[in-house]
Each structure stands twice: as structure tokens, then as C-alpha cells.
Design an enzyme around this catalytic site. Structure first.
Site: not given
Length: 360
Positions: A132-134, A158, A162, A197, A213-214
Site C-alpha cells: 500500500t501507499d500508506e 496498519y 505493512k 470502506k 459519515p465523512v
């Protein structure tokens, strides 16, 4: 044949569909079938000599060794991961176990299997790790996009787990010569996405007339990648990527979360208008931001474009249209994954079943 971990999940399941859309090489899927794994995602593809599903844990080294010995794959594709940031905040232990210990277990058993192959088979074998880019952390508004040389700076349990798995894969190539490949992708969306998600959550909550929800001010930016484009990138990296290399895969669609939500609302206004004539945007509800919420992710896919000629085929507009239409036409799959365990998670995270996670 291929051995694929986690292919009853979102990206892995889409990859199996994509794989058989243009070929017949058989695959064996190893999946724990946790809450986010759904055998129905790949059920139409199952059959002798085509696609076999084995329920099991990647940490079970005896099982992994048996599958490698019995099926003698030419490649192992590693999709299996705990991937939900909010869940990692509540319970990081599972993420360390699956993402780091699980990857270590796969690497050890794969190294033993690979070492026993003849020279030609060793040369052809690949271990492809999907990440992942995270792992790169968060970008400011004017920062350049993540490249393969961006220093790692994970900000959640998380992404840290990774990052650890990425480092293990790199180490096994440089220490033991295992022919590994790593892909780091931006936010995926598309069919078969578990509804915790952002995009599937918004689609399904909107259709149910529930709040959308945001987090925070909704201005967090993500680079959105249609899942089939990601699957094609993985296919090309598997076949032509250079062992030991990392390839960043991005959709070139940097969009604020609030704009993702309003785009979905407007599309649903066209495709499935509300019975009361109200706009879906009226359901938008801003909620307290999550701890350590990264502000912006962006991927520079220049390396994979230059070396392998891959480019995303879908714009966000075309991809989100396909995604919404898929959810509208596949209510049976949606009902199947909205299990009691999922509803319990919503209650735990937000205290009421009307809301849900908004990971992005």
C-alpha cells in the site's frame, strides 16, 4: 499454476476474475475467510484444474509448505492482509500477526520450496507482495507524489505492519536471493469491495437512507485506482517486473473525500432517485476525525509506466460509474457480506448501526 493468498478478499478476488478473463492457467487460493473474505466472490470460478479454494491461515507454515509441495506453483502472489486502519487502531495485534508474522511465514516456506527447485524453475519463480501507499506516510498539499524512493513513514498500526512486511520481502531478496516483487498501490475501489470502506459504504448507506459519515472536514485527499487497473498492473509486474524491485501503482486521480462522496450522491440521483425526491447529498454527516488521519496520499506511477508500459484505463468518472452500477446490480452479494459480525463492528466503532467506518 499460481498460489494466491487472500484471493477471497477485494483486490485478490478481483485479480482472480481478471486472471481468468484472459487465460486458463490454474490457481490455488489460500484464504482465512475472515469477515472481509467471501468465498462467493470467486465461487463462479471454482472448479477442478481451474481454481481451488483452501481455507487456512498464512501463519500455518505446515499448510503453506504442503500447498507449495503439492501444487508446485511458478509464483506466489501475496494479497492476504488485515487492511482496515480503524480496526488497526482498536486492535493492532491482529495486524502484526497477519501482516508481519504471516508474511514472514510465507517467505520462510517459499524460500525452502524455491531452494529445492531446479535451476530453470528457480530462475522463473516469483514471490509477488501486494502492499500500500500508506507505508510512505502523509503528504502536504504541495508535496511531490510518493515514488519508490520515498522514505517510509507509516502513521497507523496498519501501515506500520505493512511497512514491516515490505521490509521483510526486501530482505529476503537481498539476503537469500529470493526473486521477489513488491507493488505499492493507491486507494482501490470497484466491485466486491467490503462495505466498511468509504466508497461502498457511501453507496450502500445512501441506498438505505442512512447518514453518510465523512471524517473531519472531508478534505483528506486520496489517489483513487480502479481495481481492475490495479489487477492488470500486478499481472504485468508478475510477468515482466525485475526481481527485487518495487513498483508504485496509482490511478492519477487525486480527489478529496468529500468530493468522492458528493460524486457518488449525484450519480445515484441519476441512477436511483430517492422516493421522496430529496438529494442523497442531504444525508452527508461530518463526524469526528479518526486519530492520526493522514492528510494526503498520491502515487507517482512513472516507473511502472516507463518500464512496463502500464497505464490506468479508467478515469475516476468511468470507474465510479461502473462501481455504482455493480452494487446496484449485485444486492445478493451485498446482503451476504453484511453479516452479524459486520453489524457488531459498526456498533462498536460508532455506537449506532446507522453509521460506519469511512476509511480513506
Amino acid at each position: 499454476m499460481l498460489l494466491i493468498t487472500g484471493a477471497a478478499g477485494f483486490i485478490g478476488g478481483n485479480f482472480v476474475h481478471h486472471w481468468f478473463a484472459s487465460g486458463t492457467e490454474p490457481v490455488v487460493v489460500l484464504d482465512k475467510l475472515t469477515y472481509a473474505g467471501n468465498a462467493e466472490t470467486i465461487e463462479p470460478l471454482l472448479g477442478p484444474g481451474r481454481c481451488e479454494l483452501v481455507q487456512g491461515d498464512i501463519c500455518d507454515r505446515v499448510l503453506v509448505a504442503r500447498l507449495l509441495s503439492e501444487h508446485r506453483p511458478r509464483a506466489l502472489l501475496h494479497f492476504a492482509a488485515e487492511s482496515h486502519v480503524d480496526r488497526s487502531i482498536h486492535g493492532p495485534g491482529e495486524f502484526i500477526q497477519t501482516n508481519m508474522v504471516g508474511t514472514f511465514s510465507l517467505l520462510e516456506e517459499t524460500r525452502a520450496y524455491w531452494s529445492g527447485l531446479d535451476a530453470r524453475e528457480r530462475e522463473a519463480f516469483r514471490f509477488l507482495h501486494v502492499s500500500t501507499d500508506e507505508v510512505y506516510g502523509s503528504l502536504a498539499e504541495d508535496d511531490p507524489a510518493f515514488s519508490e524512493t520515498t522514505p517510509y513513514a507509516p502513521n497507523s498500526p496498519y501501515s506500520a505492519s505493512k511497512a514491516g512486511s515490505d521490509h521483510l520481502v526486501r530482505a529476503y531478496h537481498h539476503t537469500y536471493g529470493l526473486p521477489t516483487l513488491t507493488t505499492n498501490c493507491s486507494n482501490n475501489y470497484g466491485p466486491y469491495h467490503f462495505p466498511e470502506k468509504l466508497i461502498p459504504l457511501v453507496i450502500l448507506n445512501a441506498l438505505d437512507g442512512k447518514p453518510l459519515p465523512v471524517y473531519g472536514d472531508g478534505r483528506n485527499v486520496r489517489d483513487w485506482l480502479f481495481v481492475t487497473d490495479h489487477c492488470e498492473a500486478i499481472r504485468q509486474v508478475l510477468e515482466r517486473g525485475r526481481p527485487g524491485e518495487t513498483y508504485n501503482v496509482g490511478g492519477k486521480n487525486e480527489i478529496r473525500n468529500i468530493d468522492v462522496v458528493t460524486t457518488i450522491c449525484r450519480k445515484l440521483d441519476e441512477l436511483r432517485p430517492r422516493a421522496d425526491g430529496a438529494r442523497y447529498e442531504d444525508l452527508i454527516t461530518f463526524v469526528k476525525d479518526r486519530p492520526g488521519h493522514d492528510r494526503r496520499y498520491a502515487i507517482d506511477p512513472g516507473k511502472i509506466e516507463a518500464e512496463l508500459g502500464w497505464r490506468p484505463a479508467e478515469t475516476f468518472e468511468s470507474g465510479i460509474d461502473k462501481t455504482i452500477r455493480w452494487y446496484l446490480g449485485n444486492t445478493a452479494w451485498v446482503d451476504g457480506v453484511r453479516s452479524g459480525a459486520y453489524r457488531q463492528w459498526l456498533d462498536k466503532q460508532y455506537g449506532a448501526p446507522a453509521s460506519a467506518s469511512v476509511t480513506a
